[in-house]
Design a protein around this motif. Structure first.
Motif, PDB file in Angstrom:
ATOM      1  N   UNK A 174       0.840  -1.210   0.000  1.00 48.26           N
ATOM      2  CA  UNK A 174       0.000   0.000   0.000  1.00 48.26           C
ATOM      3  C   UNK A 174       0.871   1.255   0.000  1.00 48.26           C
ATOM      4  N   UNK A 175       1.944   1.210   0.781  1.00 43.46           N
ATOM      5  CA  UNK A 175       2.869   2.349   0.851  1.00 43.46           C
ATOM      6  C   UNK A 175       3.550   2.573  -0.492  1.00 43.46           C
ATOM      7  N   UNK A 176       4.059   1.470  -1.104  1.00 41.26           N
ATOM      8  CA  UNK A 176       4.720   1.579  -2.405  1.00 41.26           C
ATOM      9  C   UNK A 176       3.750   2.038  -3.488  1.00 41.26           C
ATOM     10  N   UNK A 177       2.514   1.521  -3.417  1.00 39.80           N
ATOM     11  CA  UNK A 177       1.505   1.920  -4.405  1.00 39.80           C
ATOM     12  C   UNK A 177       1.257   3.423  -4.338  1.00 39.80           C
ATOM     13  N   UNK A 178       1.133   3.944  -3.114  1.00 37.78           N
ATOM     14  CA  UNK A 178       0.895   5.373  -2.948  1.00 37.78           C
ATOM     15  C   UNK A 178       2.065   6.187  -3.488  1.00 37.78           C
ATOM     16  N   UNK A 179       3.274   5.711  -3.248  1.00 39.68           N
ATOM     17  CA  UNK A 179       4.464   6.392  -3.772  1.00 39.68           C
ATOM     18  C   UNK A 179       4.431   6.442  -5.294  1.00 39.68           C
ATOM     19  N   UNK A 180       4.098   5.311  -5.929  1.00 43.31           N
ATOM     20  CA  UNK A 180       4.081   5.262  -7.392  1.00 43.31           C
ATOM     21  C   UNK A 180       2.971   6.141  -7.958  1.00 43.31           C
ATOM     22  N   UNK A 181       1.827   6.207  -7.268  1.00 46.54           N
ATOM     23  CA  UNK A 181       0.739   7.094  -7.699  1.00 46.54           C
ATOM     24  C   UNK A 181       1.223   8.542  -7.704  1.00 46.54           C
ATOM     25  N   UNK A 182       2.086   8.857  -6.728  1.00 51.64           N
ATOM     26  CA  UNK A 182       2.645  10.218  -6.623  1.00 51.64           C
ATOM     27  C   UNK A 182       3.924  10.390  -7.442  1.00 51.64           C
ATOM     28  N   UNK A 183       4.172   9.441  -8.385  1.00 47.37           N
ATOM     29  CA  UNK A 183       5.350   9.479  -9.264  1.00 47.37           C
ATOM     30  C   UNK A 183       6.663   9.459  -8.488  1.00 47.37           C
ATOM     31  N   UNK A 184       6.655   8.781  -7.345  1.00 52.59           N
ATOM     32  CA  UNK A 184       7.858   8.645  -6.532  1.00 52.59           C
ATOM     33  C   UNK A 184       8.304   7.185  -6.588  1.00 52.59           C
ATOM     34  N   UNK A 185       9.374   6.924  -7.338  1.00 52.43           N
ATOM     35  CA  UNK A 185       9.851   5.541  -7.520  1.00 52.43           C
ATOM     36  C   UNK A 185      11.148   5.284  -6.760  1.00 52.43           C
ATOM     37  N   UNK A 186      11.373   6.018  -5.657  1.00 52.67           N
ATOM     38  CA  UNK A 186      12.654   5.882  -4.948  1.00 52.67           C
ATOM     39  C   UNK A 186      12.844   4.490  -4.342  1.00 52.67           C
ATOM     40  N   UNK A 187      11.755   3.779  -4.082  1.00 48.21           N
ATOM     41  CA  UNK A 187      11.870   2.429  -3.515  1.00 48.21           C
ATOM     42  C   UNK A 187      12.031   1.369  -4.609  1.00 48.21           C
ATOM     43  N   UNK A 189      14.577   0.972  -7.464  1.00 50.72           N
ATOM     44  CA  UNK A 189      15.768   1.509  -8.148  1.00 50.72           C
ATOM     45  C   UNK A 189      15.867   1.148  -9.624  1.00 50.72           C
ATOM     46  N   UNK A 190      15.494  -0.071 -10.009  1.00 46.53           N
ATOM     47  CA  UNK A 190      15.593  -0.467 -11.422  1.00 46.53           C
ATOM     48  C   UNK A 190      14.553   0.287 -12.244  1.00 46.53           C
ATOM     49  N   UNK A 191      13.350   0.417 -11.708  1.00 47.89           N
ATOM     50  CA  UNK A 191      12.306   1.193 -12.385  1.00 47.89           C
ATOM     51  C   UNK A 191      12.743   2.638 -12.556  1.00 47.89           C
ATOM     52  N   UNK A 192      13.320   3.229 -11.508  1.00 44.00           N
ATOM     53  CA  UNK A 192      13.816   4.611 -11.591  1.00 44.00           C
ATOM     54  C   UNK A 192      14.883   4.742 -12.673  1.00 44.00           C
ATOM     55  N   UNK A 193      15.754   3.732 -12.742  1.00 41.46           N
ATOM     56  CA  UNK A 193      16.823   3.742 -13.748  1.00 41.46           C
ATOM     57  C   UNK A 193      16.231   3.711 -15.157  1.00 41.46           C
ATOM     58  N   UNK A 194      15.216   2.866 -15.383  1.00 41.29           N
ATOM     59  CA  UNK A 194      14.598   2.767 -16.708  1.00 41.29           C
ATOM     60  C   UNK A 194      13.888   4.064 -17.085  1.00 41.29           C
ATOM     61  N   UNK A 195      13.224   4.684 -16.087  1.00 44.81           N
ATOM     62  CA  UNK A 195      12.525   5.968 -16.349  1.00 44.81           C
ATOM     63  C   UNK A 195      13.536   7.054 -16.686  1.00 44.81           C
ATOM     64  N   UNK A 196      14.658   7.102 -15.935  1.00 41.00           N
ATOM     65  CA  UNK A 196      15.660   8.134 -16.183  1.00 41.00           C
ATOM     66  C   UNK A 196      16.350   7.916 -17.530  1.00 41.00           C
ATOM     67  N   UNK A 197      16.578   6.665 -17.919  1.00 41.82           N
ATOM     68  CA  UNK A 197      17.163   6.380 -19.234  1.00 41.82           C
ATOM     69  C   UNK A 197      16.252   6.881 -20.343  1.00 41.82           C
ATOM     70  N   UNK A 198      14.945   6.701 -20.164  1.00 42.00           N
ATOM     71  CA  UNK A 198      13.966   7.185 -21.146  1.00 42.00           C
ATOM     72  C   UNK A 198      14.020   8.705 -21.235  1.00 42.00           C
ATOM     73  N   UNK A 199      14.131   9.358 -20.048  1.00 45.63           N
ATOM     74  CA  UNK A 199      14.187  10.826 -20.034  1.00 45.63           C
ATOM     75  C   UNK A 199      15.417  11.326 -20.775  1.00 45.63           C
ATOM     76  N   UNK A 200      16.562  10.635 -20.580  1.00 40.83           N
ATOM     77  CA  UNK A 200      17.808  11.047 -21.246  1.00 40.83           C
ATOM     78  C   UNK A 200      17.643  10.921 -22.755  1.00 40.83           C
ATOM     79  N   UNK A 201      17.040   9.783 -23.204  1.00 42.77           N
ATOM     80  CA  UNK A 201      16.859   9.581 -24.653  1.00 42.77           C
ATOM     81  C   UNK A 201      15.953  10.665 -25.230  1.00 42.77           C
ATOM     82  N   UNK A 202      14.905  11.030 -24.464  1.00 39.39           N
ATOM     83  CA  UNK A 202      13.953  12.038 -24.932  1.00 39.39           C
ATOM     84  C   UNK A 202      14.637  13.385 -25.118  1.00 39.39           C
ATOM     85  N   UNK A 203      15.543  13.716 -24.148  1.00 34.44           N
ATOM     86  CA  UNK A 203      16.281  14.982 -24.244  1.00 34.44           C
ATOM     87  C   UNK A 203      17.194  14.968 -25.457  1.00 34.44           C
TER      88      UNK A 203
END
Length: 203
Positions: A174-187, A189-203
């Motif tokens: 429930x805690x992790x779900x709430x974090x992800x709803x708020x776009x907080x993926x700090x818990x 790390x692999x998901x955060x890495x994939x999202x940041x890689x996408x952001x770099x490619x977009x830039x």
């Protein structure tokens, strides 16, 4: 005996002929509490987390590389050349509860080598560079890792019921779900890495 823990099988919890029912009907048997095994509950809930679009492709790729000795040797050679952390993939076994998490983690560790391997063979796999698939993959790697950690915490000697229930993953989910709803993926790390890689490619 004060308590009986079962895995939920009909032979154990059937209302007429299950072990729990037979013990309760026996007047000479002491009064006891019955529980559904906490570890088994966790394993059952983990089975609902399929993400088949990810798992099927991962298993297919792993099997394709490991099916033939030549393919496997070529992949190991490439992994050495590109300095992958590991030089081989793990096979997935549906029987062992830790298997899926370990397979996914190893697959992520050598993902760049896998992409390069299939490109060199002129058999590119578009999903491996698709941001949506990679996001789902990153989430599955993280959540199976957390489930494996939790499962290990629930095992061992001298565990008290109250302590094990406090470790149950429902509150954590429930805690992790709430974090992800708020776009907080700090818990995650692999998901955060994939999202940041996408952001770099977009830039």
């Amino acid at each position: 005996m004060v308590g009986l823990t079962t895995d939920g099988a009909p032979a154990m919890v059937g209302c007429d002929k299950g072990l729990v029912a037979l013990c309760r009907k026996d007047e000479t048997f002491p009064q006891f509490l019955s529980y559904h095994c906490i570890i088994h509950q966790q394993a059952l809930c983990g089975n609902f987390l399929k993400l088949n679009n990810v798992m099927k492709l991962v298993v297919k790729i792993v099997n394709k590389i490991r099916a033939q000795a030549l393919q496997r040797r070529l992949f190991k050679t490439l992994a050495d050349e590109v300095d992958c952390q590991y030089g081989d993939l793990l096979l997935h076994s549906g029987v062992r509860w830790l298997s899926r998490g370990r397979v996914l983690k190893r697959f992520n560790d050598v993902l760049s080598g896998i992409v390069q391997f299939f490109k060199q063979r002129d058999e590119p796999i578009p999903e491996l560079e698709n941001s949506i698939w990679l996001r789902d993959f990153g989430f599955l790697v993280d959540i199976t890792e957390k489930l494996n950690e939790l499962n290990l915490q629930l095992q061992g000697r001298d565990k008290e019921l109250a302590e094990m229930i406090s470790d149950m993953f429902i509150r954590k989910l429930e805690f992790w779900e709430q974090n992800l709803i708020n776009s907080d993926a700090k818990h995650f790390p692999i998901l955060s890495e994939k999202i940041s890689q996408k952001s770099i490619r977009t830039l």
